[in-house]
Design a protein around this motif. Structure first.
Motif, PDB file in Angstrom:
ATOM      1  N   PRO B  33       0.860  -1.051   0.028  1.00 43.67           N
ATOM      2  CA  PRO B  33      -0.055  -0.051  -0.123  1.00 43.67           C
ATOM      3  C   PRO B  33       0.892   1.251  -0.066  1.00 43.67           C
ATOM      4  N   THR B  34       2.122   1.339   0.623  1.00 43.52           N
ATOM      5  CA  THR B  34       2.866   2.356   0.410  1.00 43.52           C
ATOM      6  C   THR B  34       3.294   3.084  -0.733  1.00 43.52           C
ATOM      7  N   ALA B  35       3.093   1.809  -1.761  1.00 47.68           N
ATOM      8  CA  ALA B  35       3.547   2.230  -3.103  1.00 47.68           C
ATOM      9  C   ALA B  35       2.467   2.759  -3.828  1.00 47.68           C
ATOM     10  N   ALA B  36       1.207   2.802  -3.259  1.00 54.36           N
ATOM     11  CA  ALA B  36      -0.188   3.150  -3.928  1.00 54.36           C
ATOM     12  C   ALA B  36      -0.060   4.718  -4.453  1.00 54.36           C
ATOM     13  N   ARG B  37      -0.715   4.970  -5.765  1.00 52.59           N
ATOM     14  CA  ARG B  37      -0.490   6.075  -6.245  1.00 52.59           C
ATOM     15  C   ARG B  37      -1.684   7.139  -5.762  1.00 52.59           C
ATOM     16  N   ILE B  38      -2.534   6.614  -4.529  1.00 52.63           N
ATOM     17  CA  ILE B  38      -3.673   7.394  -4.056  1.00 52.63           C
ATOM     18  C   ILE B  38      -3.274   7.315  -2.504  1.00 52.63           C
ATOM     19  N   ARG B  39      -3.396   8.423  -1.837  1.00 53.52           N
ATOM     20  CA  ARG B  39      -3.086   8.327  -0.287  1.00 53.52           C
ATOM     21  C   ARG B  39      -4.218   8.766   0.486  1.00 53.52           C
ATOM     22  N   ALA B  40      -4.491   8.046   1.428  1.00 49.55           N
ATOM     23  CA  ALA B  40      -5.609   8.498   2.457  1.00 49.55           C
ATOM     24  C   ALA B  40      -4.782   9.145   3.673  1.00 49.55           C
ATOM     25  N   PHE B  41      -5.629  10.134   4.280  1.00 48.66           N
ATOM     26  CA  PHE B  41      -4.728  10.984   5.352  1.00 48.66           C
ATOM     27  C   PHE B  41      -5.755  11.031   6.587  1.00 48.66           C
ATOM     28  N   ALA B  42      -5.517  10.186   7.661  1.00 47.03           N
ATOM     29  CA  ALA B  42      -6.244  10.469   9.006  1.00 47.03           C
ATOM     30  C   ALA B  42      -6.197  11.913   9.256  1.00 47.03           C
ATOM     31  N   ASP B  43      -7.555  12.468   9.860  1.00 44.77           N
ATOM     32  CA  ASP B  43      -7.238  13.678  10.742  1.00 44.77           C
ATOM     33  C   ASP B  43      -6.326  13.279  12.074  1.00 44.77           C
ATOM     34  N   ASP B  44      -5.720  14.537  12.291  1.00 44.74           N
ATOM     35  CA  ASP B  44      -4.716  14.402  13.409  1.00 44.74           C
ATOM     36  C   ASP B  44      -5.683  13.866  14.600  1.00 44.74           C
ATOM     37  N   GLN B  45      -6.811  14.408  14.886  1.00 45.73           N
ATOM     38  CA  GLN B  45      -7.516  14.345  15.948  1.00 45.73           C
ATOM     39  C   GLN B  45      -8.710  13.299  15.970  1.00 45.73           C
ATOM     40  N   GLN B  46      -8.439  12.264  14.675  1.00 42.95           N
ATOM     41  CA  GLN B  46      -9.343  11.397  14.358  1.00 42.95           C
ATOM     42  C   GLN B  46     -10.597  11.703  14.405  1.00 42.95           C
ATOM     43  N   ARG B  47     -11.076  12.784  13.983  1.00 43.10           N
ATOM     44  CA  ARG B  47     -12.441  13.430  13.819  1.00 43.10           C
ATOM     45  C   ARG B  47     -13.103  12.627  12.584  1.00 43.10           C
ATOM     46  N   GLU B  48     -14.129  12.069  12.616  1.00 41.47           N
ATOM     47  CA  GLU B  48     -14.927  11.908  11.591  1.00 41.47           C
ATOM     48  C   GLU B  48     -15.330  12.911  10.569  1.00 41.47           C
ATOM     49  N   GLY B  49     -15.201  12.879   9.333  1.00 44.23           N
ATOM     50  CA  GLY B  49     -15.531  13.827   8.457  1.00 44.23           C
ATOM     51  C   GLY B  49     -14.294  14.600   8.211  1.00 44.23           C
ATOM     52  N   HIS B  50     -13.268  14.291   8.928  1.00 42.83           N
ATOM     53  CA  HIS B  50     -12.006  15.407   8.625  1.00 42.83           C
ATOM     54  C   HIS B  50     -10.902  14.655   7.995  1.00 42.83           C
ATOM     55  N   HIS B  51     -11.227  13.278   7.504  1.00 41.87           N
ATOM     56  CA  HIS B  51      -9.985  12.728   6.729  1.00 41.87           C
ATOM     57  C   HIS B  51      -9.955  13.042   5.336  1.00 41.87           C
ATOM     58  N   ALA B  52      -9.181  12.952   4.729  1.00 41.21           N
ATOM     59  CA  ALA B  52      -8.934  13.216   3.374  1.00 41.21           C
ATOM     60  C   ALA B  52      -8.238  12.264   2.375  1.00 41.21           C
ATOM     61  N   VAL B  53      -8.473  12.014   1.194  1.00 37.09           N
ATOM     62  CA  VAL B  53      -7.826  11.341   0.131  1.00 37.09           C
ATOM     63  C   VAL B  53      -7.022  12.236  -0.983  1.00 37.09           C
ATOM     64  N   VAL B  54      -5.524  11.999  -1.130  1.00 31.43           N
ATOM     65  CA  VAL B  54      -5.008  12.624  -2.096  1.00 31.43           C
ATOM     66  C   VAL B  54      -4.556  11.924  -3.394  1.00 31.43           C
ATOM     67  N   VAL B  55      -5.151  12.307  -4.313  1.00 38.57           N
ATOM     68  CA  VAL B  55      -4.790  11.584  -5.641  1.00 38.57           C
ATOM     69  C   VAL B  55      -4.623  12.640  -6.763  1.00 38.57           C
ATOM     70  N   CYS B  56      -3.900  12.450  -7.807  1.00 39.79           N
ATOM     71  CA  CYS B  56      -3.499  13.275  -8.689  1.00 39.79           C
ATOM     72  C   CYS B  56      -4.677  13.789  -9.337  1.00 39.79           C
TER      73      CYS B  56
END
Lengths: 251, 137, 617
Positions: B33-56
């Motif tokens: 998974p670390t080689a995936a071209r898409i990355r999911a980032f969890a919110d620092d405070q683990q708040r629902e609805g605050h996570h994000a996915v980064v992709v080209c």
């Protein structure tokens, strides 16, 4: 649209398209050692020779390098005729004598049935087969820090006067595009050495991971108009920043 | 022609990382998974609805394309995706440096840059996203 | 003064009238004569003339010429218009020459002595070396001062250019050159008219015209002689060529070793510019053209047209594939015509005298004349220009005076390192581009190296391959690696370590070179080997099988011995560099085989045929 006969088969070609490209599109394999899509063909390794003729040549034919020979209407091309095979084999024998340790050379020599090289083999021979990919890449795409110097059997690739070059930005493109891994370099952590010059690789402002050399970043900024700031952060930290921006937007 | 784009809705992301796995498997990184071209980032405070996915985002004026000296990054007019053309690449990492969003990655083991190619117009990650946080429209 | 189409003829007429009354004492100051103190002779002649105080009634001019092409006889002094021809002149002869000039009795001891009749020849029209020649390309060589534009104009210089600009369209010029059948003198023999026509029709601008003066073949110096002695002729040819194809910029590429040629060309360009013959609005017409000189860096391969163009562009001098012709994409990827010095200098002649005149001389496929540089084992080493179709025998024996010291002719190498060696049986070959190629050699730029029975053909092949190994640019594999292996094999044979399978290996390498190399240098590099193998195979076999070099060249395969014909004159002992010959006066001498280095000096010195070459002990 023009048409050629490629290994007995009618094939549509664009005028001026090189025969090698046509053959590859048609799934016909032609060996090459000096071909790289990023740079203009050089015709240096001579392995992509094919035999061409035309009906009006009355049986006369010639060997040409397919990487440079433009397709033209009515051309009859054979990519693996007896003369082609014989000449390729002769060239590979010469390369085996020079660079017996170069993997692609050995692989092709095996394919062409060379069991024993007829010439004295330089067992400690240079892996460099002078395909000129590195010099073409550096000169045409990067900063032109290396070039082919001297001539004949003494020809080699070097920086001017074989001294550390002021033009080299340490991008390693030369070494990494070399088909025989003949260009030595060191790349450990934040230190990188190539062509006698040692570079410091900029560490990521966020996590300290290596990014690119300051020289390369400056060159990209200057020649491509991409800001240096963006370059000196690693991809993960940049992605994290992007994520943070999304999170802010969402809220 | 306006192609379909990737849309990320952070409020729907649960950081399940299905997208990363799907990407890694479909692009033959052995499912790493670390080689995936898409990355999911969890919110620092683990708040629902605050996570994000980064992709080209297949930018119109892409930094990677601008930075590449070898013209090894090409846009496919049909899918709108910017492709990395392996045969043209000189492995100088300029594209990695050039992308301001961190979506051009360097695959150290293969000495190659990798990026999202929208799976030729049918992104696998979208199919595996259980919440609809990822859309291709 | 600026010349125009309206006034050039009048100007020339004036010059001709003026010069008619003039006697010219001309000292050759070409490179060869300079090396033998030609400048000293010129200075001494000036002093002697002044001292003689000839007065106003004798109109005399002291001037210098470029190379006459017979450097071994230099310094050469000629007196025009009679054509008195002095050879081997030293500064101390100046007084005598001036005295002879005053009295009308030439200095006998400085006149050329005929090889067979031993008679002195007064004028060069009587010297066989010149009388057998037809000097078209070299029409002004040695006849004018290269630094005096008026000398050139007086001898119909820039007449062709004026004719062209006054009344011919570019297409008509191309047609005329094509009709003359002018083929490239640099080596390839490509039809110049065809080349010009494609460049004239090619789209793209600007167009370029290049004169190749990078003469690199060992022993060849006709281009040097022409550039040094008749620079305006080269310029005029280029200007006409530029008009024909629509070029605005020209380059003359001169090799590093020809500084005098550069100097004379630069002077000629400056003079031509000043007189309105070069630059903006030539001769007052709408046509403008400029020329720059580019200097080579001493690489043989830069004589190859595509490498030469890369060199002018400031890039590494390596050839490119010529699948797209230079006429379409040459210098800076623009339409370009590249011709050799000798080709360009034929152009004014063709346009002045007409294509029919030019085409009337020569063979069916090769028109006009060709300058050869005849060197080696001949009595007269020098530049010989003869009509195409002259036989090798006439060239070597009639003009060049045959093989010296009564030795036997063995072979002639034509066309430089890319050419081949032809034996006695091919001597009646009427030389032109096609016959030489058919015989396995080539015209090349016109070098002829004559060899006698003291030359080993295996060693000659090795020499040329060594030359090419040193000069190969190294870009493509067959030439770079193939020649290296070829040299190793040939060296082995000349060292006495040849194996029977070597000849097969050589054949195979020749094929790879011919079929696989990128440029003409590599493709033709096999010629010296192939031709010697074809005509002198027995010599190779002798080296390998019998361990014997009959020419006495390959030291490890021969030994020198003295036989009973020895008169004990001791000449051999005197010339032996390692003093290994001993013997009492008037008694049979002996060579001590131990220290002998097989140099053959004794063999060449002996007048009694008493030295024998045998196989190595």
């Amino acid at each position: 649209m023009s048409e050629i006969i490629l290994n007995g088969r009618k094939v549509k070609v664009r005028k001026g398209e090189f025969l090698l490209a046509v053959a590859r599109r048609e799934g016909i394999e032609i060996p090459t050692l000096c071909q790289h899509d990023a740079v203009e063909p050089a015709g240096a390794c001579r392995l992509c020779l094919v035999e061409v003729t035309r009906p009006e040549w009355e049986g006369w034919s010639k060997l040409v390098t397919s990487c440079l020979f433009p397709a033209e209407d009515g051309l009859i091309v054979s990519t693996d005729s007896a003369p082609v095979h014989k000449t390729r084999k002769g060239i590979l024998e010469l390369l085996m004598a020079r660079s017996p340790n170069a993997v692609p050379v050995r692989e092709l020599a095996r394919q062409y049935g060379i069991e024993q090289c007829p010439y004295p083999v330089q067992h400690d021979g240079d892996n460099c087969i002078l395909c000129d990919i590195c010099t073409r890449v550096c000169q045409n795409l990067v900063t032109g820090a290396i070039s082919r110097i001297d001539r004949g059997v003494g020809k080699r690739v070097a920086t001017p006067f074989a001294e550390p070059s002021t033009d080299c930005v340490g991008c390693l493109a030369c070494a990494k595009s070399c088909p025989t891994a003949a260009i030595p370099y060191e790349d450990e952590g934040l230190r990188r050495t190539i062509w006698g010059k040692t570079f410091e690789v900029a560490s990521c402002a966020g996590c300290g991971a290596p990014t690119v050399t300051a020289e390369q970043a400056a060159w990209i900024e200057q020649s491509k108009g991409v800001s240096r700031e963006d370059q000196l952060v690693c991809d993960r930290c940049k992605a994290q920043k992007t994520a943070a921006a999304y999170q802010k937007l969402a809220w | 022609m306006v192609s379909k784009l990737m849309h990320v809705t952070p409020s729907k992301c649960t950081v399940c990382r299905n997208c990363e796995l799907a990407c890694a498997f479909s692009h033959m990184h052995g499912g790493k998974p670390t080689a995936a071209r898409i990355r999911a980032f969890a919110d620092d405070q683990q708040r629902e609805g605050h996570h994000a996915v980064v992709v080209c985002m297949q930018c119109e004026e892409a930094g990677c394309v601008k930075a590449c000296p070898a013209h090894a990054l090409w846009r496919n007019p049909e899918t709108g995706a910017i492709y990395h053309v392996e045969a043209r690449c000189i492995r100088c990492q300029s594209c990695v440096a050039g992308c301001p969003f961190g979506n051009m990655r360097w695959e150290a083991a293969m000495e190659f840059p990798t990026k999202c190619d929208l799976c030729d117009g049918d992104p696998v990650c979208v199919k595996f996203c259980p919440t609809g946080a990822l859309e291709h429209r | 003064m600026k010349l125009t189409l309206a006034n050039i003829d009048g100007y020339r007429q004036e010059l001709v009238t003026q010069r008619k009354e003039l006697q010219s004492i001309m000292v050759c100051c070409g490179t060869g004569c300079r090396a033998r103190n030609g400048l000293g002779v010129a200075e001494a002649m000036g002093e002697a003339l002044e001292a003689a105080g000839l007065g106003d009634e004798v109109k005399v001019e002291l001037t210098s010429t470029g190379c006459h092409g017979w450097c071994e006889q230099g310094p050469i002094v000629t007196i025009e218009p009679d054509g008195v021809f002095y050879t081997n002149v030293k500064p101390e002869h100046a007084g005598e020459i001036v005295a002879g000039f005053q009295s009308g009795h030439p200095v006998q001891k400085l006149l050329y002595r005929d090889l067979t009749t031993r008679e002195r020849k007064v004028t060069y029209h009587e010297v066989p070396f010149y009388s057998h020649q037809t000097r078209w390309a070299m029409r002004n060589v040695g006849r004018i001062s290269p630094t005096e534009i008026d000398h050139y104009i007086a001898r119909d210089g820039y007449k062709a250019l004026a004719k062209v600009l006054a009344g011919m369209s570019p297409a008509e010029v191309v047609d005329e050159v094509a009709k003359a059948g002018l083929r490239g003198r640099g080596g390839g023999g490509f039809d110049a008219g065809r080349k010009w026509r494609s460049a004239a029709r090619a789209s793209g601008s600007p167009k370029y015209i290049i004169c190749n003066g990078d003469e690199g073949d060992p022993g060849a110096f006709m281009d040097r002689s022409i550039m040094e002695a008749d620079p305006h002729g080269v310029l005029e040819g280029m200007i006409i060529g530029a008009y024909a194809i629509g070029a605005t910029q020209g380059y003359i590429y001169v090799r590093q070793e020809y500084p005098l040629a550069v100097k004379h060309l630069e002077q000629a360009m400056a003079d031509a510019r000043e007189m309105g013959l070069l630059g903006e609005q030539i001769l007052g017409s709408d046509f403008s053209f400029e020329i720059k000189i580019a200097r080579g860096g001493g690489a043989f391969v830069c004589g190859e047209s595509s490498a030469l163009m890369r060199s002018i562009e400031g890039k590494v001098g390596e050839p490119r594939a010529k699948y797209v012709h230079a006429a379409d994409k040459g210098l800076f990827d623009r339409p370009t015509v590249l011709n050799n010095v000798e080709t360009f200098i034929c152009v004014p002649l063709i346009l002045d005298k007409g294509a029919e005149h030019f085409a009337a001389t020569g063979t069916a496929g090769s028109k006009g004349t060709k300058a050869f540089s005849v060197v080696g084992k001949v009595n007269c080493n020098g530049l010989i220009e003869v009509p195409m179709g002259t036989t090798l025998r006439e060239l070597i024996f009639d003009v060049a005076g045959g093989v010296p010291k009564g030795r036997t002719f063995k072979a002639v190498q034509t066309g430089g390192p890319s050419g081949g060696c032809l034996p006695e049986s091919q001597l009646d070959l009427a030389v032109d581009f096609d016959t030489l190629a058919d015989a396995g050699s080539m015209m090349g730029s016109g070098g002829l190296i004559v060899m006698d029975d003291r030359n080993c053909l295996v060693d000659v092949a090795r020499y040329f391959v060594k030359f090419l190994v040193d000069e190969s640019c190294g870009k493509c594999v067959p030439c770079r690696e193939g020649l290296k292996q070829m040299l190793a094999i040939l060296s082995r044979i000349t060292q006495g370590e040849g194996r029977t399978e070597d000849l097969v290996a050589i054949d195979k390498l020749c094929d790879v070179l011919k079929d696989g190399s990128l440029c003409a240098l590599g493709k033709s590099a096999a010629n010296p080997v192939l031709s010697t193998l074809k005509y002198f195979r027995s010599e190779y076999e002798e080296h390998i099988r019998d361990g014997f070099c009959r020419a006495g060249v390959c030291g490890k395969l021969c030994s020198y011995h003295i036989n009973e014909k020895c008169t004990g004159c001791a000449v051999c002992a005197k010339v032996c560099p390692v003093t290994c010959i001993s013997g009492e006066k008037k008694e049979l001498h002996v060579i001590d085989q131990g220290p002998c280095i097989q140099c053959g000096s004794c063999f060449d010195a002996c007048r009694f045929d008493a030295i024998e070459i045998r196989s190595a002990p």
